[in-house]
Scaffold this active site. Structure first.
Site, PDB file in Angstrom:
ATOM      1  N   HIS A   6      -8.457   3.667   3.807  1.00  0.00           N
ATOM      2  CA  HIS A   6      -8.755   4.298   5.089  1.00  0.00           C
ATOM      3  C   HIS A   6     -10.247   4.279   5.449  1.00  0.00           C
ATOM      4  O   HIS A   6     -10.603   4.431   6.612  1.00  0.00           O
ATOM      5  CB  HIS A   6      -8.291   5.749   5.079  1.00  0.00           C
ATOM      6  CG  HIS A   6      -6.799   5.917   5.101  1.00  0.00           C
ATOM      7  ND1 HIS A   6      -5.986   5.322   4.157  1.00  0.00           N
ATOM      8  CD2 HIS A   6      -5.985   6.588   5.950  1.00  0.00           C
ATOM      9  CE1 HIS A   6      -4.718   5.646   4.428  1.00  0.00           C
ATOM     10  NE2 HIS A   6      -4.695   6.409   5.507  1.00  0.00           N
ATOM     11  N   TYR A   8      -0.518   8.426  -2.462  1.00  0.00           N
ATOM     12  CA  TYR A   8      -0.592   8.132  -3.892  1.00  0.00           C
ATOM     13  C   TYR A   8      -1.814   8.832  -4.518  1.00  0.00           C
ATOM     14  O   TYR A   8      -1.836   9.075  -5.722  1.00  0.00           O
ATOM     15  CB  TYR A   8      -0.748   6.622  -4.132  1.00  0.00           C
ATOM     16  CG  TYR A   8       0.496   5.769  -3.955  1.00  0.00           C
ATOM     17  CD1 TYR A   8       1.693   6.278  -3.446  1.00  0.00           C
ATOM     18  CD2 TYR A   8       0.464   4.420  -4.296  1.00  0.00           C
ATOM     19  CE1 TYR A   8       2.809   5.454  -3.292  1.00  0.00           C
ATOM     20  CE2 TYR A   8       1.587   3.597  -4.158  1.00  0.00           C
ATOM     21  CZ  TYR A   8       2.752   4.128  -3.651  1.00  0.00           C
ATOM     22  OH  TYR A   8       3.862   3.316  -3.512  1.00  0.00           O
ATOM     23  N   GLY A   9      -2.826   9.094  -3.693  1.00  0.00           N
ATOM     24  CA  GLY A   9      -4.119   9.593  -4.196  1.00  0.00           C
ATOM     25  C   GLY A   9      -4.020  10.754  -5.168  1.00  0.00           C
ATOM     26  O   GLY A   9      -4.643  10.744  -6.229  1.00  0.00           O
ATOM     27  N   ASP A  54       0.861  -1.179   0.000  1.00  0.00           N
ATOM     28  CA  ASP A  54       0.000   0.000   0.000  1.00  0.00           C
ATOM     29  C   ASP A  54       0.899   1.231   0.000  1.00  0.00           C
ATOM     30  O   ASP A  54       2.099   1.140   0.261  1.00  0.00           O
ATOM     31  CB  ASP A  54      -0.887  -0.002   1.259  1.00  0.00           C
ATOM     32  CG  ASP A  54      -1.763   1.243   1.346  1.00  0.00           C
ATOM     33  OD1 ASP A  54      -2.384   1.594   0.327  1.00  0.00           O
ATOM     34  OD2 ASP A  54      -1.809   1.876   2.417  1.00  0.00           O
ATOM     35  N   SER A  55       0.299   2.378  -0.254  1.00  0.00           N
ATOM     36  CA  SER A  55       1.051   3.633  -0.202  1.00  0.00           C
ATOM     37  C   SER A  55       1.530   3.935   1.219  1.00  0.00           C
ATOM     38  O   SER A  55       2.446   4.724   1.399  1.00  0.00           O
ATOM     39  CB  SER A  55       0.164   4.771  -0.693  1.00  0.00           C
ATOM     40  OG  SER A  55      -1.048   4.785   0.041  1.00  0.00           O
ATOM     41  N   THR A 106      -5.708   3.254  -5.105  1.00  0.00           N
ATOM     42  CA  THR A 106      -5.138   4.123  -6.136  1.00  0.00           C
ATOM     43  C   THR A 106      -4.124   3.340  -6.977  1.00  0.00           C
ATOM     44  O   THR A 106      -4.118   3.443  -8.209  1.00  0.00           O
ATOM     45  CB  THR A 106      -4.461   5.353  -5.493  1.00  0.00           C
ATOM     46  OG1 THR A 106      -5.363   5.938  -4.548  1.00  0.00           O
ATOM     47  CG2 THR A 106      -4.082   6.375  -6.529  1.00  0.00           C
ATOM     48  N   CYS A 131     -11.195   3.050  -0.722  1.00  0.00           N
ATOM     49  CA  CYS A 131      -9.915   3.578  -0.224  1.00  0.00           C
ATOM     50  C   CYS A 131      -9.582   2.830   1.055  1.00  0.00           C
ATOM     51  O   CYS A 131     -10.473   2.523   1.858  1.00  0.00           O
ATOM     52  CB  CYS A 131     -10.043   5.075   0.051  1.00  0.00           C
ATOM     53  SG  CYS A 131      -8.607   5.795   0.859  1.00  0.00           S
ATOM     54  N   CYS A 139      -3.760  -1.032  -2.020  1.00  0.00           N
ATOM     55  CA  CYS A 139      -4.048   0.383  -2.257  1.00  0.00           C
ATOM     56  C   CYS A 139      -5.000   0.521  -3.452  1.00  0.00           C
ATOM     57  O   CYS A 139      -4.711   0.024  -4.541  1.00  0.00           O
ATOM     58  CB  CYS A 139      -2.731   1.090  -2.551  1.00  0.00           C
ATOM     59  SG  CYS A 139      -2.902   2.830  -2.920  1.00  0.00           S
ATOM     60  N   GLU A 154      -6.347   9.488   9.624  1.00  0.00           N
ATOM     61  CA  GLU A 154      -4.997   9.400  10.224  1.00  0.00           C
ATOM     62  C   GLU A 154      -4.915  10.239  11.498  1.00  0.00           C
ATOM     63  O   GLU A 154      -4.134   9.955  12.393  1.00  0.00           O
ATOM     64  CB  GLU A 154      -3.937   9.790   9.193  1.00  0.00           C
ATOM     65  CG  GLU A 154      -3.911   8.777   8.060  1.00  0.00           C
ATOM     66  CD  GLU A 154      -2.596   8.663   7.319  1.00  0.00           C
ATOM     67  OE1 GLU A 154      -1.644   9.402   7.648  1.00  0.00           O
ATOM     68  OE2 GLU A 154      -2.525   7.824   6.395  1.00  0.00           O
TER      69      GLU A 154
END
Ligand code: DGL
Length: 268
Positions: free
Chosen positions: A187, A43-44, A11-12, A76, A185, A74, A153
């Protein structure tokens, strides 16, 4: 390729640990090597070419580690790089978009589907393509929600500010009568309780992490690569491309269990 080899996941950053969490739940005997590209996150907002280059570098490294399959956690990176990775990689590679799209089509029963994700994921049109490949007549309403990643986050999972932002993003989709909402996504599964409350009972939330874990189990079965149960639990490896402190501090929230060690590896 041996069934004892680990599954590579990348993932990013730390968000992909939501996918690891789902994998650990569904495939408890599997060993996982996780890479979070924390030095180059997010990365988004980055261009497709840049994200493809990053994804290629990490995939090569995972192949060098001897993984038996790779999960692009990820959204993205899946949206921009999955076809290239699948073409060039010697082991099976799967992403989060197709499993999420399949579950959304099942849940929406012909009704409109909402998709939320980063700017990169939404601009790529990857979810629309995946949904329309299954049913070309379904209406897809896609919306980028770039403020959700920093809010998650920050740990503001049920904060007044997050609620206000969620209303701003979701109200137009809800007004258009969506029946399923893809959390496109890494998150967003952490916002699921808040988003479910806003969306109401008529809308099914689709967590790509769970769907991807199910798809990974299927790929391992198809290739006869399932690890056998052992007396000692598997030892996982977590790798970050930036200093591990933030990964260690935030990782637990995403993974759901404690993280005691993170290795540092530089890519590119
Ligand atoms: N992991 C990214 C995704 O799922 C979100 C964070 C980022 O923008 O890098 O799209």
């Amino acid at each position: 390729m041996s069934p004892d080899a680990p599954i590579g996941v990348f993932d990013s950053g730390i968000g992909g640990l939501t996918v690891v969490r789902a994998l650990l739940h569904r495939l408890p005997h599997e060993r996982i090597v996780y890479v979070g590209d924390t030095a180059r996150v997010p990365y988004g907002p980055k261009s497709p070419d840049t994200v493809r280059r990053y994804a290629n570098e990490i995939t090569h490294w995972l192949v060098e580690q001897g993984v038996k399959t790779i999960v692009v956690a990820c959204n993205t990176a899946t949206a921009h790089a999955l076809p290239t990775l699948q073409r060039e990689c010697p082991v099976p590679v799967l992403g989060v978009v197709a499993p999420g799209a399949r579950a959304a089509v099942r849940a929406a029963q012909g009704g409109p589907i909402g998709v939320i994700g980063t700017v990169g994921t939404i601009d790529s049109g990857a979810y629309e393509r995946a949904i329309h490949a299954i049913d070309p007549d379904i209406t897809v309403l896609a919306r980028a929600c770039p403020l959700f990643v920093p809010l998650v986050e920050e740990g503001w999972l049920d904060h007044a500010v997050t609620r206000a932002v969620a209303h701003e993003y979701l109200d137009p989709l809800l007004a258009d009568g969506i029946r399923a909402l893809v959390l496109g996504c890494t998150h967003y599964p952490l916002l699921a309780p808040l988003l479910a409350e806003l969306a109401g009972e008529r809308v099914t939330l689709i967590d790509s992490a769970d769907q991807t874990a199910a798809a990974t189990a299927q790929i391992l079965r198809e290739h006869s690569l399932e690890a056998e149960a052992r007396a000692t639990p598997p030892r996982h490896r977590f790798v970050a491309s930036d200093a591990p402190d933030r990964f260690l501090a935030l990782g637990q929230r995403f993974l759901g269990t404690t993280l005691d060690h993170v290795d540092h590896v530089t890519f590119g």
